[in-house]
Write a protein that holds these residues in place. Structure first.
Motif, PDB file in Angstrom:
ATOM      1  N   ALA A 191       0.811  -1.218   0.000  1.00 12.31           N
ATOM      2  CA  ALA A 191       0.000   0.000   0.000  1.00 12.31           C
ATOM      3  C   ALA A 191       0.843   1.266   0.000  1.00 12.31           C
ATOM      4  O   ALA A 191       0.596   2.172  -0.786  1.00 12.31           O
ATOM      5  N   ILE A 192       1.841   1.336   0.832  1.00  9.11           N
ATOM      6  CA  ILE A 192       2.617   2.567   0.964  1.00  9.11           C
ATOM      7  C   ILE A 192       3.711   2.654  -0.093  1.00  9.11           C
ATOM      8  O   ILE A 192       3.926   3.702  -0.687  1.00  9.11           O
ATOM      9  N   LYS A 193       4.406   1.567  -0.333  1.00 10.85           N
ATOM     10  CA  LYS A 193       5.460   1.464  -1.343  1.00 10.85           C
ATOM     11  C   LYS A 193       6.466   2.606  -1.245  1.00 10.85           C
ATOM     12  O   LYS A 193       6.587   3.426  -2.155  1.00 10.85           O
ATOM     13  N   PRO A 194       7.231   2.694  -0.137  1.00 17.08           N
ATOM     14  CA  PRO A 194       8.191   3.782   0.019  1.00 17.08           C
ATOM     15  C   PRO A 194       9.229   3.789  -1.086  1.00 17.08           C
ATOM     16  O   PRO A 194       9.607   2.755  -1.616  1.00 17.08           O
ATOM     17  N   GLY A 195       9.674   4.992  -1.450  1.00 13.22           N
ATOM     18  CA  GLY A 195      10.694   5.136  -2.481  1.00 13.22           C
ATOM     19  C   GLY A 195      10.154   5.065  -3.889  1.00 13.22           C
ATOM     20  O   GLY A 195      10.896   5.089  -4.857  1.00 13.22           O
ATOM     21  N   THR A 196       8.836   4.975  -4.044  1.00 14.62           N
ATOM     22  CA  THR A 196       8.219   4.943  -5.368  1.00 14.62           C
ATOM     23  C   THR A 196       7.162   6.039  -5.454  1.00 14.62           C
ATOM     24  O   THR A 196       6.806   6.653  -4.453  1.00 14.62           O
ATOM     25  N   ASP A 197       6.680   6.271  -6.649  1.00 17.13           N
ATOM     26  CA  ASP A 197       5.578   7.225  -6.826  1.00 17.13           C
ATOM     27  C   ASP A 197       4.226   6.539  -6.679  1.00 17.13           C
ATOM     28  O   ASP A 197       3.197   7.162  -6.873  1.00 17.13           O
TER      29      ASP A 197
END
Length: 70
Positions: A60-66
């Protein structure tokens, strides 16, 4: 200070699948039509298990991506 326990679980009491997935929740409908938005708006702190946190990071959050949602 109040403490509330808010969870989605299966009829047999599970909150995730055997592989720690929360995917089973998504076919149940739009979260916006549940009581969750009203509940979460006044939450000051949120505690969750490490498997749920890691699943949320990956899916859901996917840090480091748009991608993902805050």
């Amino acid at each position: 200070m109040n403490t509330q326990y808010y969870t989605a679980s299966t009829l047999d009491g599970f909150i995730a699948t055997v592989d720690d997935s929360l995917e089973w929740l998504f076919p149940l409908g739009d979260i916006g039509t549940t009581s969750y938005p009203e509940f979460i708006k006044d939450v000051g702190a949120l505690a969750m298990g490490s498997h749920t946190y890691e699943w949320m990071l990956r899916h859901a959050i996917k840090p480091g991506t748009d991608e993902g949602e805050p």
